[in-house]
Design a protein around this motif. Structure first.
Motif, PDB file in Angstrom:
ATOM      1  N   GLU A   1       0.815  -1.214   0.000  1.00  0.00           N
ATOM      2  CA  GLU A   1       0.000   0.000   0.000  1.00  0.00           C
ATOM      3  C   GLU A   1       0.851   1.268   0.000  1.00  0.00           C
ATOM      4  O   GLU A   1       0.523   2.256  -0.657  1.00  0.00           O
ATOM      5  N   LYS A   2       1.967   1.242   0.735  1.00  0.00           N
ATOM      6  CA  LYS A   2       2.816   2.418   0.880  1.00  0.00           C
ATOM      7  C   LYS A   2       3.993   2.429  -0.096  1.00  0.00           C
ATOM      8  O   LYS A   2       4.820   3.350  -0.048  1.00  0.00           O
ATOM      9  N   THR A   3       4.086   1.435  -0.958  1.00  0.00           N
ATOM     10  CA  THR A   3       5.247   1.268  -1.835  1.00  0.00           C
ATOM     11  C   THR A   3       6.530   1.378  -1.006  1.00  0.00           C
ATOM     12  O   THR A   3       7.503   2.042  -1.381  1.00  0.00           O
ATOM     13  N   ALA A   4       6.510   0.712   0.142  1.00  0.00           N
ATOM     14  CA  ALA A   4       7.634   0.773   1.084  1.00  0.00           C
ATOM     15  C   ALA A   4       8.701  -0.246   0.697  1.00  0.00           C
ATOM     16  O   ALA A   4       8.995  -1.194   1.420  1.00  0.00           O
TER      17      ALA A   4
ATOM     18  N   ASN B   1       5.174   0.331  -9.305  1.00  0.00           N
ATOM     19  CA  ASN B   1       5.127   1.532  -8.459  1.00  0.00           C
ATOM     20  C   ASN B   1       6.494   1.818  -7.842  1.00  0.00           C
ATOM     21  O   ASN B   1       6.872   2.983  -7.665  1.00  0.00           O
ATOM     22  N   VAL B   2       7.224   0.757  -7.516  1.00  0.00           N
ATOM     23  CA  VAL B   2       8.586   0.917  -6.989  1.00  0.00           C
ATOM     24  C   VAL B   2       9.470   1.600  -8.029  1.00  0.00           C
ATOM     25  O   VAL B   2      10.220   2.547  -7.717  1.00  0.00           O
ATOM     26  N   GLU B   3       9.389   1.154  -9.252  1.00  0.00           N
ATOM     27  CA  GLU B   3      10.204   1.742 -10.317  1.00  0.00           C
ATOM     28  C   GLU B   3       9.869   3.216 -10.519  1.00  0.00           C
ATOM     29  O   GLU B   3      10.764   4.046 -10.733  1.00  0.00           O
TER      30      GLU B   3
ATOM     31  N   ALA C   1      19.299   0.434   8.032  1.00  0.00           N
ATOM     32  CA  ALA C   1      19.613  -0.730   7.189  1.00  0.00           C
ATOM     33  C   ALA C   1      18.859  -0.644   5.877  1.00  0.00           C
ATOM     34  O   ALA C   1      19.406  -0.904   4.799  1.00  0.00           O
ATOM     35  N   LYS C   2      17.591  -0.223   5.946  1.00  0.00           N
ATOM     36  CA  LYS C   2      16.790  -0.205   4.722  1.00  0.00           C
ATOM     37  C   LYS C   2      17.206   0.893   3.748  1.00  0.00           C
ATOM     38  O   LYS C   2      16.864   0.828   2.564  1.00  0.00           O
TER      39      LYS C   2
ATOM     40  N   TRP D   1      11.969  18.555   4.382  1.00  0.00           N
ATOM     41  CA  TRP D   1      12.175  17.113   4.406  1.00  0.00           C
ATOM     42  C   TRP D   1      11.769  16.493   3.077  1.00  0.00           C
ATOM     43  O   TRP D   1      10.727  16.834   2.513  1.00  0.00           O
ATOM     44  N   ILE D   2      12.566  15.539   2.597  1.00  0.00           N
ATOM     45  CA  ILE D   2      12.209  14.737   1.429  1.00  0.00           C
ATOM     46  C   ILE D   2      11.834  13.345   1.923  1.00  0.00           C
ATOM     47  O   ILE D   2      12.616  12.686   2.614  1.00  0.00           O
ATOM     48  N   LEU D   3      10.633  12.914   1.588  1.00  0.00           N
ATOM     49  CA  LEU D   3      10.190  11.563   1.920  1.00  0.00           C
ATOM     50  C   LEU D   3       9.844  10.826   0.629  1.00  0.00           C
ATOM     51  O   LEU D   3       9.389  11.442  -0.339  1.00  0.00           O
ATOM     52  N   TYR D   4      10.059   9.521   0.622  1.00  0.00           N
ATOM     53  CA  TYR D   4       9.770   8.725  -0.568  1.00  0.00           C
ATOM     54  C   TYR D   4       8.709   7.657  -0.301  1.00  0.00           C
ATOM     55  O   TYR D   4       8.420   6.828  -1.160  1.00  0.00           O
ATOM     56  N   ILE D   5       8.137   7.677   0.909  1.00  0.00           N
ATOM     57  CA  ILE D   5       7.054   6.772   1.272  1.00  0.00           C
ATOM     58  C   ILE D   5       5.864   7.628   1.697  1.00  0.00           C
ATOM     59  O   ILE D   5       6.039   8.527   2.517  1.00  0.00           O
ATOM     60  N   PRO D   6       4.664   7.432   1.192  1.00  0.00           N
ATOM     61  CA  PRO D   6       4.242   6.417   0.211  1.00  0.00           C
ATOM     62  C   PRO D   6       4.569   6.803  -1.234  1.00  0.00           C
ATOM     63  O   PRO D   6       4.397   5.996  -2.141  1.00  0.00           O
ATOM     64  N   HIS D   7       5.010   8.039  -1.434  1.00  0.00           N
ATOM     65  CA  HIS D   7       5.467   8.493  -2.746  1.00  0.00           C
ATOM     66  C   HIS D   7       6.471   9.618  -2.506  1.00  0.00           C
ATOM     67  O   HIS D   7       6.591  10.136  -1.387  1.00  0.00           O
ATOM     68  N   VAL D   8       7.204   9.998  -3.491  1.00  0.00           N
ATOM     69  CA  VAL D   8       8.209  11.039  -3.330  1.00  0.00           C
ATOM     70  C   VAL D   8       7.521  12.389  -3.165  1.00  0.00           C
ATOM     71  O   VAL D   8       6.721  12.804  -4.002  1.00  0.00           O
ATOM     72  N   HIS D   9       7.807  13.059  -2.034  1.00  0.00           N
ATOM     73  CA  HIS D   9       7.210  14.364  -1.778  1.00  0.00           C
ATOM     74  C   HIS D   9       8.084  15.145  -0.805  1.00  0.00           C
ATOM     75  O   HIS D   9       8.956  14.569  -0.131  1.00  0.00           O
TER      76      HIS D   9
END
Length: 405
Positions: free
Chosen positions: A205-208, A289-291, A318-319, A395-403
């Motif tokens: 759901e979150k493309t995590a 969605n990951v790509e 780690a992730k 802040w740059i976040l990439y979950i659930p999408h880049v924003h």
């Protein structure tokens, strides 16, 4: 690997993250030599629906005397484990004779509460560095990997366990057949095996996608855990969704027929079937969605570099190894990563070789943008770093999408 580690069924590959390093393999700055790399790819079993890695990394390379992660490093997680322990004291560990075992006890943050309550306990932790921290808290710890032989030894000296617990550990272990044989040998007749791990539905759901790295071998759904428990002679009797670490489920497993399953089990099974959670088409859509997320992040970082903006990473998790290496993010796009863990500071991130610096470097001076690798602690971190926002940082976040926030 082409067959399922649980049931031997055929694996269908649906996503390939390319070659990846050990996620906790932080390097000395003057390191000269070859890093360990492996192919990080995902597959789903056509028979039991278990999602898993296509290639296994030897366990001694990941969990050893230099393991850097501390369960107590987050105040949110400290509170979570304290609440979990108190819940066990009210439900499963109500007698002075009860014995509790934690697999992968890390620095002992959950067992500490049980020990203070006088509960007989044992942590089984293969990473000596964190096991030693637990011992300094007064926790009894065996520094070894849990498996069938370990369980037999514990049973002989300690007797049966009313509770066997694990947090963010069971999904790390490819050889779950030996784990369940060990649970069978050690668990009291009316005892429970409780474990909590990242939930496949939340990941999709979150493309995590950064939940996919060397240490996470399995990606559990209620459907696959129920099938796994039955295969090894047990029954899934409860499944509780948790908000920690970006979304997890706490599974409670008992001997068949010993407990009445909670309504949540049937509810989540039905929800997963409606969503076709473990169907190959769903998983292939997830990877598309990951790509897209990868492409969006790289585009943003290159745009900021072209504009002369400063960008640093926050949290050498780690992730973050998956994100940096899959997206091709190196020190040209992210100048350094700020982290509070002393044994990561002064080193280079695995594969991508981004310098890791202490928290103090983050504000000396503040960057224009911070790429939040520790996104699962976003609320806690952003609330703490108010001065960064006041200085104009974003802040740059990439979950659930880049924003950007």
């Amino acid at each position: 690997m082409t067959s399922c580690r649980i049931c031997g069924g055929r694996l269908h590959e649906f996503g390939d993250f390319g070659t990846q390093p050990l996620s906790s393999g932080f390097l000395e700055p003057d390191y000269i030599g070859d890093e360990y790399f492996f192919r990080l790819a995902l597959g789903v079993c056509a028979s039991c629906s278990m999602v898993q890695l296509m290639e296994e990394v030897p366990r001694h390379l990941m969990f050893n005397g230099h393991y850097p992660y501390l369960s107590s490093g987050s105040s949110v997680m400290r509170k979570h484990f304290e609440r979990t322990a108190r819940r066990f004291l009210e439900t499963e560990l109500t007698s002075p004779d009860h014995f509790a075992v934690e697999l992968g006890c890390n620095d002992g943050i959950m067992l500490k509460t049980l020990a203070e309550a006088g509960v007989r306990h044992l942590g089984v932790e293969p990473s000596k560095s964190v096991a030693d921290i637990a011992r300094r808290l007064g926790i009894r710890v065996a520094t070894e990997f849990f498996q069938e032989s370990t369980a037999n030894e514990i049973r002989e000296t300690e007797g049966p366990a009313q509770l066997i617990y694990a947090a963010n550990t069971v999904c790390h272990i490819p050889y779950l057949d030996s784990i369940f044989r060990g649970v069978d040998a050690l668990l009291a007749t009316d005892g429970v095996f409780v474990f909590e791990d990242p939930y496949l539905a939340d990941i999709i759901e979150k493309t995590a996608y950064d939940q996919v790295y060397d240490e996470h071998f399995y990606f559990f759904s209620v459907t696959s855990v129920a099938a796994m428990a039955k295969r090894f002679g047990f029954e899934l009797v409860d499944a509780e969704r948790l908000p920690v670490h970006g979304g997890e489920v706490r599974y409670t497993i008992a001997r068949e027929g010993r407990r009445t399953p909670a309504p949540s089990v049937a509810e989540l099974l039905a929800r997963e079937e409606t969503a076709q959670l473990t169907h190959l088409d769903t998983l292939k859509t997830f990877f598309r969605n990951v790509e897209q997320s990868r492409d969006d992040l790289v585009t943003l970082l290159k745009k900021l570099r072209a504009e002369g903006r400063s960008v640093v990473g926050y949290g050498a998790t780690a992730k973050s190894a998956t994100v940096a290496n899959y997206c091709g993010v190196g020190p040209d796009l992210v100048s350094f990563v700020s982290d509070t863990t002393p044994n990561k500071q002064g080193r280079l991130t695995p594969g991508s070789h981004i310098p890791v610096r202490p928290r103090e470097a983050f504000e000396d001076p503040y960057p224009d943008y911070a790429l939040l690798f520790a996104w699962n602690h976003a609320e806690e971190i952003i609330a703490k770093e108010t001065r960064f926002r006041e200085a104009g940082g974003r802040w740059i976040l990439y979950i659930p999408h880049v924003h950007v926030v």
